[in-house]
Design a protein around this motif. Sequence first.
Motif, PDB file in Angstrom:
ATOM      1  N   TRP A   1       0.833  -1.203   0.000  1.00  0.00           N
ATOM      2  CA  TRP A   1       0.000   0.000   0.000  1.00  0.00           C
ATOM      3  C   TRP A   1       0.873   1.261   0.000  1.00  0.00           C
ATOM      4  CZ3 TRP A   1      -4.751  -0.169  -1.458  1.00  0.00           C
ATOM      5  CH2 TRP A   1      -5.599   0.914  -1.252  1.00  0.00           C
ATOM      6  N   ALA A   2       1.933   1.255   0.810  1.00  0.00           N
ATOM      7  CA  ALA A   2       2.843   2.396   0.808  1.00  0.00           C
ATOM      8  C   ALA A   2       3.678   2.428  -0.463  1.00  0.00           C
ATOM      9  CB  ALA A   2       3.762   2.333   2.030  1.00  0.00           C
ATOM     10  N   GLY A   3       3.957   1.253  -1.017  1.00  0.00           N
ATOM     11  CA  GLY A   3       4.739   1.187  -2.244  1.00  0.00           C
ATOM     12  C   GLY A   3       4.074   1.899  -3.405  1.00  0.00           C
ATOM     13  N   ILE A   4       2.742   1.984  -3.374  1.00  0.00           N
ATOM     14  CA  ILE A   4       2.021   2.721  -4.425  1.00  0.00           C
ATOM     15  C   ILE A   4       2.470   4.175  -4.433  1.00  0.00           C
ATOM     16  CG2 ILE A   4      -0.240   3.510  -5.189  1.00  0.00           C
ATOM     17  CD1 ILE A   4      -1.432   0.953  -3.972  1.00  0.00           C
ATOM     18  N   ALA A   5       2.530   4.775  -3.242  1.00  0.00           N
ATOM     19  CA  ALA A   5       2.951   6.179  -3.147  1.00  0.00           C
ATOM     20  C   ALA A   5       4.407   6.335  -3.568  1.00  0.00           C
ATOM     21  CB  ALA A   5       2.751   6.688  -1.719  1.00  0.00           C
ATOM     22  N   GLY A   6       5.259   5.393  -3.148  1.00  0.00           N
ATOM     23  CA  GLY A   6       6.663   5.468  -3.537  1.00  0.00           C
ATOM     24  C   GLY A   6       6.850   5.332  -5.030  1.00  0.00           C
ATOM     25  N   PHE A   7       6.098   4.426  -5.650  1.00  0.00           N
ATOM     26  CA  PHE A   7       6.209   4.216  -7.097  1.00  0.00           C
ATOM     27  C   PHE A   7       5.746   5.456  -7.857  1.00  0.00           C
ATOM     28  CE2 PHE A   7       4.330   2.939 -11.141  1.00  0.00           C
ATOM     29  CZ  PHE A   7       5.391   2.257 -11.719  1.00  0.00           C
ATOM     30  N   LEU A   8       4.627   6.036  -7.427  1.00  0.00           N
ATOM     31  CA  LEU A   8       4.109   7.222  -8.121  1.00  0.00           C
ATOM     32  C   LEU A   8       5.060   8.405  -7.988  1.00  0.00           C
ATOM     33  CD1 LEU A   8       0.306   6.999  -7.251  1.00  0.00           C
ATOM     34  CD2 LEU A   8       1.414   6.485  -9.435  1.00  0.00           C
ATOM     35  N   LYS A   9       5.670   8.544  -6.820  1.00  0.00           N
ATOM     36  CA  LYS A   9       6.636   9.631  -6.657  1.00  0.00           C
ATOM     37  C   LYS A   9       7.867   9.404  -7.534  1.00  0.00           C
ATOM     38  CE  LYS A   9       9.430  12.137  -3.268  1.00  0.00           C
ATOM     39  NZ  LYS A   9       8.867  13.460  -3.621  1.00  0.00           N
TER      40      LYS A   9
ATOM     41  N   SER B   1      15.128   6.996  -7.650  1.00  0.00           N
ATOM     42  CA  SER B   1      13.775   6.435  -7.761  1.00  0.00           C
ATOM     43  C   SER B   1      13.647   5.157  -6.937  1.00  0.00           C
ATOM     44  CB  SER B   1      13.437   6.157  -9.219  1.00  0.00           C
ATOM     45  OG  SER B   1      13.423   7.352  -9.977  1.00  0.00           O
ATOM     46  N   LYS B   2      14.661   4.312  -7.030  1.00  0.00           N
ATOM     47  CA  LYS B   2      14.664   3.084  -6.236  1.00  0.00           C
ATOM     48  C   LYS B   2      14.677   3.403  -4.747  1.00  0.00           C
ATOM     49  CE  LYS B   2      17.565  -0.920  -5.158  1.00  0.00           C
ATOM     50  NZ  LYS B   2      18.868  -1.586  -5.440  1.00  0.00           N
ATOM     51  N   GLY B   3      15.417   4.443  -4.349  1.00  0.00           N
ATOM     52  CA  GLY B   3      15.461   4.824  -2.942  1.00  0.00           C
ATOM     53  C   GLY B   3      14.108   5.232  -2.416  1.00  0.00           C
ATOM     54  N   TYR B   4      13.352   5.992  -3.214  1.00  0.00           N
ATOM     55  CA  TYR B   4      12.007   6.389  -2.797  1.00  0.00           C
ATOM     56  C   TYR B   4      11.102   5.167  -2.611  1.00  0.00           C
ATOM     57  CZ  TYR B   4      13.046  11.289  -3.870  1.00  0.00           C
ATOM     58  OH  TYR B   4      13.570  12.555  -3.866  1.00  0.00           O
TER      59      TYR B   4
END
Length: 438
Positions: A199-207, A312-315
């Motif tokens: 669920w949090a990964g969605i936000a990280g991926f979009l950022k 991007s990977k870090g986010y």
Amino acid sequence: MSETPLPAPATGPDNAQPAPAAGEQIAAAAAATNPNVGPEAPHKSVFSRIVNGGGLVSVLAIVASLIFGAVLIILTDPDVAAASSYFFAQPGDTLTAAWKAVSSAYGALFESSIFNSKGRNFGDMIYPLTETLTVATPLILAGLGVMMAFRAGMFNIGAQGQIVIGAALAANVGFSWNLPVGLHLVVVILAGILGGGLWAGIAGFLKARTGAHEVIVTIMLNYIALNLVAYFLTLPSWLRPGSNNPISPIVPESAQLPLILGDNFRLHLGFIIALAAVVFCWWLLNRSTVGFEMRAVGANPAAARTAGMNVSKGYIVAMVVAGALAGLAGVAQISGTEHALTVGIAATFGFDAITVALLGRSKPLGTLFAGLLFGALRAGGVGMQTETGVPIDIVLVVQSFIVLFIAAPPLVRAMFGLNAGAKRAKKRAAQAAAGGAA
């Protein structure tokens, strides 16, 4: 604490100078791309000042918040109001009533959260402490999740939704799967971690891919998670048999976290997991390459990119780890205390976790102590209201003042005269330097 450096690039032949280590590359790139980064930086960003402020400011923020809470207790106490009507005739009565109101309220808060000296036996005496640890468990785990995002330069407002999704997956695996004892609990824990992380990964991926701001995305994901679980609890496969209320079946004992001190206390294995999570976060940030890259990205993304890091990977990694920790908080709720899924399973833990991470100055150990403090306030607030009649809202006011003071370190320093002391010390140092030069 030492930080894990990345391996230095190979040096070339023919008297070539050794290439700088990755840490030096980042520092150099940071200085080149942002004059506000590095040891010689004249100032830091507001976000950095809030997150990385001194521990003394955090302690003073708590003290100041308790003082303001005491003022509110005095202003709302009926005995103080009655005594103040003849203040100029007998001022001592007003002062005595004020002291009694504050001391009884905070005394009841202490006895309801730390140690009950009136207990009939040792178990009764330490019961408040066990309640504090129980309540603090999801706060610590969710606070660690917010903290990890902070260290990567992101503001994770979505811990609430991550707790809800983690709890939903853990609950479903708990009441719908039939697995052996031991294995069942492990699978439930993994399901909660997976739910929160994705669920949090969605936000990280979009950022990372679109530049979408994580604050907006995580806020929206909170609403989606809440309404998604509300929908799940209308489905026959999720609804408790024979109940019209939106509540899931109780997870079986094989999916519940074992109680640490026996059936007379609610303290469960989740607290030990929270302590292990603190150690894990410390190791990840200070002893691993992944954590080093996360901190580098949080300090200056442009510098990290110049040093060859995948920003991007870090986010994405930071948000997945943050969500996994918040999902563990959902497991603590499902398998530790509530044992059934409801729409309000996360309570306000996800939002309180933001304050916990800020008060902990984005450090694992600081987050642990901040979670314990907020657990004590939550656990003791009910007892304070019951014993003294002081509204539990006073506790919420104290928490709000803590947020205010944490967000304004200069205000705290000014209130306690730290700015003046620093100026005097600087002046004395300058005078001593001038005298030495002469």
